[in-house]
Each structure stands twice: as structure tokens, then as C-alpha cells.
Scaffold this active site. Structure first.
Site, mmCIF file in Angstrom:
data_model
loop_
_atom_site.group_PDB
_atom_site.id
_atom_site.type_symbol
_atom_site.label_atom_id
_atom_site.label_comp_id
_atom_site.label_asym_id
_atom_site.label_seq_id
_atom_site.Cartn_x
_atom_site.Cartn_y
_atom_site.Cartn_z
ATOM 1 C CG ASP A 224 -14.019 2.094 2.164
ATOM 2 O OD1 ASP A 224 -13.187 2.701 1.455
ATOM 3 O OD2 ASP A 224 -13.919 1.984 3.398
ATOM 4 C CB SER B 202 -8.796 3.642 7.598
ATOM 5 O OG SER B 202 -8.230 3.598 6.339
ATOM 6 C CG HIS C 252 -12.700 5.044 4.147
ATOM 7 N ND1 HIS C 252 -12.390 3.738 4.448
ATOM 8 C CD2 HIS C 252 -11.636 5.773 4.581
ATOM 9 C CE1 HIS C 252 -11.194 3.683 5.035
ATOM 10 N NE2 HIS C 252 -10.719 4.907 5.145
#
Ligand SMILES: N[C@@H](CCC(=O)N[C@@H](CS)C(=O)NCC(=O)O)C(=O)O
Length: 299
Positions: free
Chosen positions: A241, A161, A276
């Protein structure tokens, strides 16, 4: 550097360290996994153990990935060490998000050198990650002229991320001097200048001047970096996600590489059903580990 704790895990040890950073002017925590090869008598004297740096995402400390990504099994399999840095400077004296949100400030340093006050005081995360930390680890672990670990030359970088952004950005900015031998990312923010998380961070740390943003944005950098050899970038991203559409937008990187030397060499694997979380990351860590092991000359 001070060793805070040593934890037996897999065939090696996770070393939790803390040190006073010159870049951030704060105390910083970092975890280092030393694989079983480090402790083996058989390690040839000349061979140094390469490292893989994992940059974590928003809200993380060095512990999230150490505990939940399962890199240690892979580090033992191929014979690399892992470095898990923190995501920002911390402490009462370190300015954080005025709105009190988790996407800026403490735990959200975005791996850039801030130019804007009050953040420029401490948020020098680019220098910290790519220069100071490797040197500090080198001096700490390779004492007495015996260099068993390679923190500066044969090194790979990856991240998740915000950390995926940090990995891509550091790899591309250091590409001409071959700072990193290998780069991959899990659900990265590929084009921070164009998405809310990145815009908030870049405005806060770098100010309104867009040219400053481009100097860190992978989608701008990759257009100006000529690929050499067999270099490839590996990216995984889950199609479930929750941040995919608003903040991650991997298609923007594929657009950016069109008609550049990187076209066809940035592999974005969109994987069905994954979110995620570290369930997603840990599932694909083995594939990333093999990718880096090849690029580090371990297989
Ligand atoms: N804390 C946020 C989520 C932030 C988040 O998902 N952070 C990711 C990186 S961007 C992470 O790794 N979180 C820590 C963890 O899952 O252990 C929320 O409440 O929605």
C-alpha cells in the site's frame, strides 16, 4: 428520501437514494443494497435484516464500493443489507480545500463534526453518519409499521482508509451504548493526529486544539474504552500500500492497545503484495463479511 435508481445485482437490488440532510444542510446521496432475503416471502415476520455500513475513503462517492467491493454476494450469503454513504457534503455552496487538493473538503469529510468556519456550516458528517442517516433510512424503508430492515440496533460498521478511520472512531465513540455490534477496517488511518492526511483534516475541521482531535482519534479512544464480551476488531492492510508508511501506520494502533483490555483483540492482518485499491478490498471482503455475520448473529 428520493429513489434515484434501482439496479438489479446478485439476488437483490442496489437502491440509489438522495435526500436533504438536516446535519449537512445539503442534498446527500446514499446507496443501499437490499439482499435477496429482503425480497423473499420466507423472511420470518419478527426477524429484521441487519445492516453493515461501509464508509469509503478519500475521493469516493457511494458508487465506488457499490461497484467494486463485491459486498453484494456476501450480503446475500449471510442475509444483511449494506449501506454505502457519501464521504462529504457537496455542492457549490460547500467550502472545499483552498489548495484544491483531493485529501480535504469535497470527498474528504473525515466523518467528524467540523467546528471551524467555513466548514462547520456543512461538514457535520459524524452526526450525519451515526445519527441522521440511520434514522432517515429507517423511516424510508420501514414504512407502514412493517420493519424489515434494522438500521439502528443490529448494525456493523466497516470502511476503507479515511472510512476505516471513520468506522473505528464511530465504533469506539459509541461503544458504551453498543451503537455498533461489530467493527472492521481495510487499510485504515488509525492515528490521524499523527499523520499528514489526518493532521490536515483535523486542523481544518476541528482547529488547533488537540483535545478536540483526541475525541475522534482511534489510538486515543481505544485507551479509554473498556472492551466487553468477545469483541474484536478486524483489520486488513496490504504491505504494498503506497500510503502505509506515511498515513496508515497500523503499528500505532497495536502500540496503543498494549496493556489495555483490547490487547490481543485487535487483529491487524498485513497481507503480502496488496495495494490500496478495490482489488485489495474486494479480496478480503468475504472474510470481513463472515466476521460481521457472526457478530450480527447471522451464523
Ligand atoms: N485520487 C488519489 C488516490 C486517492 C485514493 O487512493 N483514494 C482511495 C481511498 S483513500 C479510493 O478508494 N479511491 C477510489 C477508488 O479506488 O475507486 C490519487 O490520485 O492518488
Amino acid at each position: 428520501m428520493k429513489v434515484v435508481k434501482e439496479v438489479f445485482v446478485c439476488g437483490g437490488k442496489l437502491i440509489k437514494l438522495s435526500h436533504k440532510s438536516i446535519s449537512t444542510k445539503t442534498s446527500m446521496n446514499v446507496n443501499v443494497y437490499l439482499p435477496k432475503q429482503y425480497y423473499s416471502q420466507d423472511l420470518p415476520r419478527k426477524e429484521r435484516i441487519p445492516t453493515v455500513v461501509f464508509l469509503s475513503g478519500l475521493t469516493c462517492t457511494p458508487d465506488n464500493a457499490s461497484e467494486k467491493a463485491f459486498w453484494q454476494f456476501q450480503a446475500d450469503k449471510y442475509g444483511f443489507a449494506m449501506v454505502f454513504p457519501d464521504t462529504s457534503p457537496r455542492g457549490d455552496e460547500v467550502a472545499s480545500d483552498p489548495e484544491g487538493s483531493w485529501d480535504f473538503g469535497h470527498g474528504a469529510g473525515f466523518y467528524v463534526n467540523a467546528t471551524q468556519e467555513p466548514y462547520a456550516q456543512h461538514y457535520m458528517m459524524y452526526d450525519y453518519i451515526h445519527k441522521e442517516l440511520p434514522q432517515t433510512l429507517d423511516s424510508h424503508f420501514n414504512k407502514d409499521g412493517v420493519a424489515k430492515l434494522d438500521f439502528q440496533d443490529n448494525v456493523a460498521i466497516t470502511g476503507h482508509s479515511m472510512g476505516g478511520f471513520g468506522a473505528l472512531s464511530g465504533y469506539l465513540r459509541g461503544y458504551s451504548e453498543k451503537r455498533y455490534k461489530s467493527c472492521s477496517a481495510f487499510a485504515p488511518i488509525v492515528n490521524p493526529s499523527k499523520v499528514p492526511w489526518g493532521q490536515k483534516a483535523f486542523k481544518g475541521y476541528l482547529g488547533d486544539e488537540r483535545a478536540q482531535w483526541q475525541a475522534y482519534d482511534p489510538c486515543s479512544l481505544i485507551k479509554n474504552v473498556r472492551r466487553t464480551g468477545d469483541d474484536k476488531i478486524l483489520i486488513h492492510i496490504g504491505d504494498a500500500d503506497p500510503f502505509l508508511e506515511e498515513h496508515l501506520k497500523p503499528e500505532l494502533l497495536l502500540e496503543a492497545v498494549k496493556s489495555t483490555s483490547w490487547q490481543g483483540h485487535v487483529q491487524v492482518k498485513k497481507v503480502h503484495g496488496f495495494d490500496h485499491s478495490y482489488y485489495f478490498i474486494s479480496t478480503f471482503v468475504p472474510e470481513h463479511a463472515e466476521f460481521h455475520a457472526k457478530n450480527l448473529g447471522l451464523i
